[in-house]
Design a protein around this motif. Structure first.
Motif, PDB file in Angstrom:
ATOM      1  N   PRO A 333     123.796  21.737   4.415  1.00 56.08           N
ATOM      2  CA  PRO A 333     124.083  21.870   5.853  1.00 56.08           C
ATOM      3  C   PRO A 333     123.850  23.289   6.374  1.00 56.08           C
ATOM      4  CG  PRO A 333     126.063  21.273   4.587  1.00 56.08           C
ATOM      5  CD  PRO A 333     124.999  21.583   3.604  1.00 56.08           C
ATOM      6  N   ARG A 334     123.603  24.255   5.449  1.00 57.75           N
ATOM      7  CA  ARG A 334     123.411  25.643   5.877  1.00 57.75           C
ATOM      8  C   ARG A 334     122.169  25.794   6.750  1.00 57.75           C
ATOM      9  NH1 ARG A 334     122.476  27.918   0.453  1.00 57.75           N
ATOM     10  NH2 ARG A 334     123.287  26.056  -0.542  1.00 57.75           N
ATOM     11  N   ARG A 335     122.119  26.872   7.519  1.00 63.73           N
ATOM     12  CA  ARG A 335     120.915  27.142   8.304  1.00 63.73           C
ATOM     13  C   ARG A 335     119.764  27.423   7.328  1.00 63.73           C
ATOM     14  NH1 ARG A 335     120.632  32.064  12.510  1.00 63.73           N
ATOM     15  NH2 ARG A 335     122.373  30.935  13.415  1.00 63.73           N
ATOM     16  N   ALA A 336     118.623  26.806   7.577  1.00 63.17           N
ATOM     17  CA  ALA A 336     117.491  26.987   6.657  1.00 63.17           C
ATOM     18  C   ALA A 336     116.360  27.749   7.337  1.00 63.17           C
ATOM     19  CB  ALA A 336     116.978  25.632   6.187  1.00 63.17           C
ATOM     20  N   TYR A 337     115.670  28.513   6.520  1.00 61.02           N
ATOM     21  CA  TYR A 337     114.469  29.239   6.960  1.00 61.02           C
ATOM     22  C   TYR A 337     113.309  28.710   6.126  1.00 61.02           C
ATOM     23  CZ  TYR A 337     117.544  32.299   9.597  1.00 61.02           C
ATOM     24  OH  TYR A 337     118.463  32.780  10.503  1.00 61.02           O
ATOM     25  N   LEU A 338     112.636  27.691   6.684  1.00 56.63           N
ATOM     26  CA  LEU A 338     111.582  27.014   5.934  1.00 56.63           C
ATOM     27  C   LEU A 338     110.279  27.794   6.033  1.00 56.63           C
ATOM     28  CD1 LEU A 338     112.298  23.319   7.024  1.00 56.63           C
ATOM     29  CD2 LEU A 338     113.176  24.582   5.035  1.00 56.63           C
ATOM     30  N   ARG A 339     109.521  27.739   4.952  1.00 55.01           N
ATOM     31  CA  ARG A 339     108.244  28.446   4.913  1.00 55.01           C
ATOM     32  C   ARG A 339     107.174  27.534   5.506  1.00 55.01           C
ATOM     33  NH1 ARG A 339     112.629  28.628   2.462  1.00 55.01           N
ATOM     34  NH2 ARG A 339     111.961  27.858   0.446  1.00 55.01           N
ATOM     35  N   VAL A 340     106.599  27.985   6.630  1.00 59.79           N
ATOM     36  CA  VAL A 340     105.661  27.133   7.359  1.00 59.79           C
ATOM     37  C   VAL A 340     104.407  27.900   7.770  1.00 59.79           C
ATOM     38  CG1 VAL A 340     107.492  25.657   8.301  1.00 59.79           C
ATOM     39  CG2 VAL A 340     106.690  27.636   9.636  1.00 59.79           C
ATOM     40  N   ARG A 341     103.441  27.095   8.113  1.00 60.63           N
ATOM     41  CA  ARG A 341     102.183  27.604   8.663  1.00 60.63           C
ATOM     42  C   ARG A 341     102.161  27.178  10.133  1.00 60.63           C
ATOM     43  NH1 ARG A 341      99.047  31.317   6.905  1.00 60.63           N
ATOM     44  NH2 ARG A 341      97.502  31.332   8.532  1.00 60.63           N
ATOM     45  N   VAL A 373     113.291  28.082  11.676  1.00 55.65           N
ATOM     46  CA  VAL A 373     114.752  28.132  11.604  1.00 55.65           C
ATOM     47  C   VAL A 373     115.310  26.750  11.913  1.00 55.65           C
ATOM     48  CG1 VAL A 373     116.808  29.349  12.401  1.00 55.65           C
ATOM     49  CG2 VAL A 373     114.568  30.491  12.508  1.00 55.65           C
ATOM     50  N   VAL A 374     115.849  26.105  10.884  1.00 54.27           N
ATOM     51  CA  VAL A 374     116.438  24.774  11.089  1.00 54.27           C
ATOM     52  C   VAL A 374     117.955  24.941  11.080  1.00 54.27           C
ATOM     53  CG1 VAL A 374     116.437  22.370  10.352  1.00 54.27           C
ATOM     54  CG2 VAL A 374     114.454  23.819   9.888  1.00 54.27           C
ATOM     55  N   PRO A 375     118.605  24.603  12.205  1.00 52.35           N
ATOM     56  CA  PRO A 375     120.013  24.963  12.392  1.00 52.35           C
ATOM     57  C   PRO A 375     120.970  24.305  11.395  1.00 52.35           C
ATOM     58  CG  PRO A 375     119.032  24.214  14.458  1.00 52.35           C
ATOM     59  CD  PRO A 375     118.039  23.932  13.376  1.00 52.35           C
ATOM     60  N   GLU A 376     122.177  24.858  11.377  1.00 51.88           N
ATOM     61  CA  GLU A 376     123.279  24.347  10.567  1.00 51.88           C
ATOM     62  C   GLU A 376     123.526  22.878  10.902  1.00 51.88           C
ATOM     63  OE1 GLU A 376     123.244  27.073  12.381  1.00 51.88           O
ATOM     64  OE2 GLU A 376     123.974  28.741  11.173  1.00 51.88           O
ATOM     65  N   GLY A 377     123.951  22.144   9.912  1.00 56.26           N
ATOM     66  CA  GLY A 377     124.518  20.824  10.177  1.00 56.26           C
ATOM     67  C   GLY A 377     123.538  19.683  10.242  1.00 56.26           C
ATOM     68  N   ILE A 378     122.246  19.958  10.390  1.00 58.97           N
ATOM     69  CA  ILE A 378     121.306  18.832  10.421  1.00 58.97           C
ATOM     70  C   ILE A 378     120.555  18.772   9.095  1.00 58.97           C
ATOM     71  CG2 ILE A 378     121.082  18.842  12.954  1.00 58.97           C
ATOM     72  CD1 ILE A 378     118.335  20.146  12.607  1.00 58.97           C
ATOM     73  N   PRO A 379     120.129  17.568   8.695  1.00 58.85           N
ATOM     74  CA  PRO A 379     119.571  17.418   7.350  1.00 58.85           C
ATOM     75  C   PRO A 379     118.105  17.804   7.222  1.00 58.85           C
ATOM     76  CG  PRO A 379     119.745  15.272   8.411  1.00 58.85           C
ATOM     77  CD  PRO A 379     120.307  16.263   9.388  1.00 58.85           C
ATOM     78  N   PRO A 383     109.959  15.487  12.856  1.00 62.10           N
ATOM     79  CA  PRO A 383     108.627  15.580  13.475  1.00 62.10           C
ATOM     80  C   PRO A 383     108.710  15.512  15.001  1.00 62.10           C
ATOM     81  CG  PRO A 383     108.857  13.564  12.141  1.00 62.10           C
ATOM     82  CD  PRO A 383     110.074  14.374  11.909  1.00 62.10           C
ATOM     83  N   GLY A 384     107.966  16.375  15.661  1.00 59.44           N
ATOM     84  CA  GLY A 384     107.928  16.377  17.127  1.00 59.44           C
ATOM     85  C   GLY A 384     109.014  17.218  17.757  1.00 59.44           C
ATOM     86  N   GLU A 385     110.074  17.556  16.975  1.00 60.39           N
ATOM     87  CA  GLU A 385     111.151  18.382  17.521  1.00 60.39           C
ATOM     88  C   GLU A 385     110.753  19.856  17.467  1.00 60.39           C
ATOM     89  OE1 GLU A 385     114.313  17.574  18.791  1.00 60.39           O
ATOM     90  OE2 GLU A 385     113.413  15.552  18.853  1.00 60.39           O
ATOM     91  N   SER A 386     111.322  20.621  18.409  1.00 61.52           N
ATOM     92  CA  SER A 386     110.975  22.040  18.501  1.00 61.52           C
ATOM     93  C   SER A 386     112.065  22.904  17.858  1.00 61.52           C
ATOM     94  CB  SER A 386     110.829  22.393  19.982  1.00 61.52           C
ATOM     95  OG  SER A 386     110.337  23.694  20.101  1.00 61.52           O
ATOM     96  N   TYR A 387     111.633  23.915  17.104  1.00 58.64           N
ATOM     97  CA  TYR A 387     112.547  24.845  16.429  1.00 58.64           C
ATOM     98  C   TYR A 387     112.061  26.262  16.663  1.00 58.64           C
ATOM     99  CZ  TYR A 387     113.801  20.513  14.138  1.00 58.64           C
ATOM    100  OH  TYR A 387     114.180  19.215  13.914  1.00 58.64           O
ATOM    101  N   GLU A 388     112.966  27.218  16.450  1.00 57.69           N
ATOM    102  CA  GLU A 388     112.577  28.624  16.539  1.00 57.69           C
ATOM    103  C   GLU A 388     111.746  28.980  15.308  1.00 57.69           C
ATOM    104  OE1 GLU A 388     115.953  31.235  16.311  1.00 57.69           O
ATOM    105  OE2 GLU A 388     114.705  33.039  16.324  1.00 57.69           O
ATOM    106  N   ALA A 389     110.637  29.646  15.535  1.00 54.20           N
ATOM    107  CA  ALA A 389     109.825  30.139  14.411  1.00 54.20           C
ATOM    108  C   ALA A 389     109.782  31.661  14.478  1.00 54.20           C
ATOM    109  CB  ALA A 389     108.412  29.571  14.478  1.00 54.20           C
ATOM    110  N   ILE A 390     109.933  32.301  13.335  1.00 54.27           N
ATOM    111  CA  ILE A 390     109.832  33.766  13.242  1.00 54.27           C
ATOM    112  C   ILE A 390     108.471  34.074  12.636  1.00 54.27           C
ATOM    113  CG2 ILE A 390     110.868  35.862  12.291  1.00 54.27           C
ATOM    114  CD1 ILE A 390     113.464  34.203  11.846  1.00 54.27           C
ATOM    115  N   VAL A 391     107.632  34.719  13.400  1.00 53.83           N
ATOM    116  CA  VAL A 391     106.256  34.947  12.949  1.00 53.83           C
ATOM    117  C   VAL A 391     106.246  36.136  11.985  1.00 53.83           C
ATOM    118  CG1 VAL A 391     103.899  35.433  13.662  1.00 53.83           C
ATOM    119  CG2 VAL A 391     105.379  34.017  15.111  1.00 53.83           C
TER     120      VAL A 391
END
Ligand code: AMP
Ligand code: MG
Length: 396
Positions: A333-341, A373-379, A383-391
């Motif tokens: 459930p922690r906030r995740a910082y996924l590695r993306v392109r 950045v995928v927020p706390e509490g969601i699994p 797809p199609g949802e918008s999230y904050e990305a840190i470039v």
């Protein structure tokens, strides 16, 4: 467990700026100027021509006007323009006294030593007035860290040396009996030390001066001795590994023993076991050992701290919204910082996983140009949802 934002606020609390040092212009790239640099000349310091053409009085248009001479760039002894005449003039050449306008070659017609120009003409056309770019006494708002254009501005006002914030020395200590420096043979059970070289690069990129120290053994006495030594030699100590709950993890206890432990464990993935405190007044950040965790937590906590020591706010990254292109699960459930392109998609950006998301899967971080950045509490990122990305990297 502390949230990322709470932890960062505590880490940045009470940070001290580094002192100033004076350096030559050719060393300024990436450095942060001490505020308050003022121009001591006008730029340009004399009115000059913006075009190759003819200098004349607007009131004398359309001519024809006899061409009485020439003014080239760099000329100091200027001819005076007599009324009813024109002077040939080059780009950057001082506007001769008496002239108030420049007619570009393309608009002029020359014949028999005379020139015809369009009429009517307004005074000041194609003339760069004194102080057109910078005025005497003006405070220069230089970019931070300084880029090529900032160096051009300083050069244009004649500055050869400038006061900048000293780069904070950041000691880097890997911990682990399994570590072997790259370039040496790998013995059974050992791995190459990926963190020390990576953190040194990340420190430099953030504006710090890395002090690479040999790896620390997984033993309490070695950990104490090496941490104390590093704290005495640096403005910030970064360790990696040995902050978790294993029997051979000594860093957190060592910080508490030698100084004070301000926080341990953050609600973040990757990087939960981060420890932060100080030894003899020097901040010590114990980053997790897994290389992806070490670099992502560096990004979130150490980079802003190094920047704050230079007087810079934030992480200096572009943050933008990006739509997930696929489902990207996170296993806590922690906030995740996924590695993306990130890639352009219409007017916005789409994010795709850049590889396996395990905290030891360095290749995905290397292939990533952003952290999603995928927020706390969601699994998962859906797809199609918008999230904050840190470039964090470049984009094609
Ligand atoms: P630790 O927190 O010390 O248990 O480390 C967690 C994991 O990261 C272990 O698999 C370690 O071998 C690995 N690790 C720790 N430090 C490094 C390093 N400097 N380079 C590569 N892997 C490391
Ligand atoms: Mg270890």
């Amino acid at each position: 467990m502390l949230s990322v934002d709470e932890a960062r606020a505590r880490i940045l609390d009470g940070v001290r700026l580094t002192d100033a040092e004076e350096i030559p212009l050719d060393r300024c790239l990436g450095r942060v100027a001490v505020p308050g640099v003022r121009a001591e000349i006008d730029v340009p310091s004399f009115a000059n021509s913006a075009m190759d053409g003819f200098a004349l009085r607007a009131a004398d248009a359309p001519g024809p006007l006899p061409i009485a001479g020439e003014v080239a760039a760099g000329r100091g002894d200027l001819p005076v323009l007599a009324p009813g005449t024109a002077l040939r003039i080059m780009t950057g050449a001082p506007l001769p006294p008496g002239a108030d306008t420049v007619v570009p070659l393309e608009e002029a017609t020359e014949a028999d030593g005379q020139v015809r120009v369009p009429a009517p003409l307004s005074p000041g056309r194609h003339v760069r007035g004194q102080g057109h770019d910078t005025r005497f006494g003006e405070e220069l708002l230089l970019g931070a860290p300084m880029a090529a254009a900032d160096i051009a501005v300083l050069a244009s006002i004649g500055v050869a040396r400038i006061a900048v914030r000293r780069r904070p020395v950041v000691a880097i200590l890997s911990t682990g009996d399994e570590l072997v420096p790259p370039g040496e043979p790998l013995r059974p059970g050992a791995i190459y030390d990926a963190n020390a070289p990576a953190l040194a690069a990340a420190v430099r990129d953030a504006g710090g001066e890395p002090l690479a120290l040999p790896p620390v053994r997984d033993a309490a006495d070695d950990t104490d001795e090496r941490l104390r030594d590093a704290a005495a030699r640096a403005r910030l100590v970064l360790t990696s590994g040995g902050v978790s709950v294993g029997r051979h993890d000594h860093v957190r206890d060592a910080i508490a023993r030698l100084g004070s432990l301000d926080l341990w464990r953050i609600s973040v993935q990757p990087g939960k076991p981060l420890a932060f405190g100080s030894i003899d007044g020097t901040p010590v950040m114990g980053l997790p050992g897994n290389p992806v965790s070490a670099l992502v937590t560096f990004e979130l906590f150490a980079r802003p701290l190094i920047r704050a020591m230079l007087g810079l706010a934030g992480d200096g990254r572009v943050h933008l919204p990006a739509r997930a292109q696929q489902r990207m699960p996170k296993d806590t459930p922690r906030r995740a910082y996924l590695r993306v392109r990130l890639a352009h998609a219409g007017r916005g950006y789409e994010a795709q996983a850049s590889g396996g998301q395990g905290s030891s899967q360095l290749r995905a971080l290397s292939a990533a140009n952003a952290l999603l950045v995928v927020p706390e509490g969601i699994p998962a990122a859906e797809p199609g949802e918008s999230y904050e990305a840190i470039v964090i990297g470049g984009m094609e």
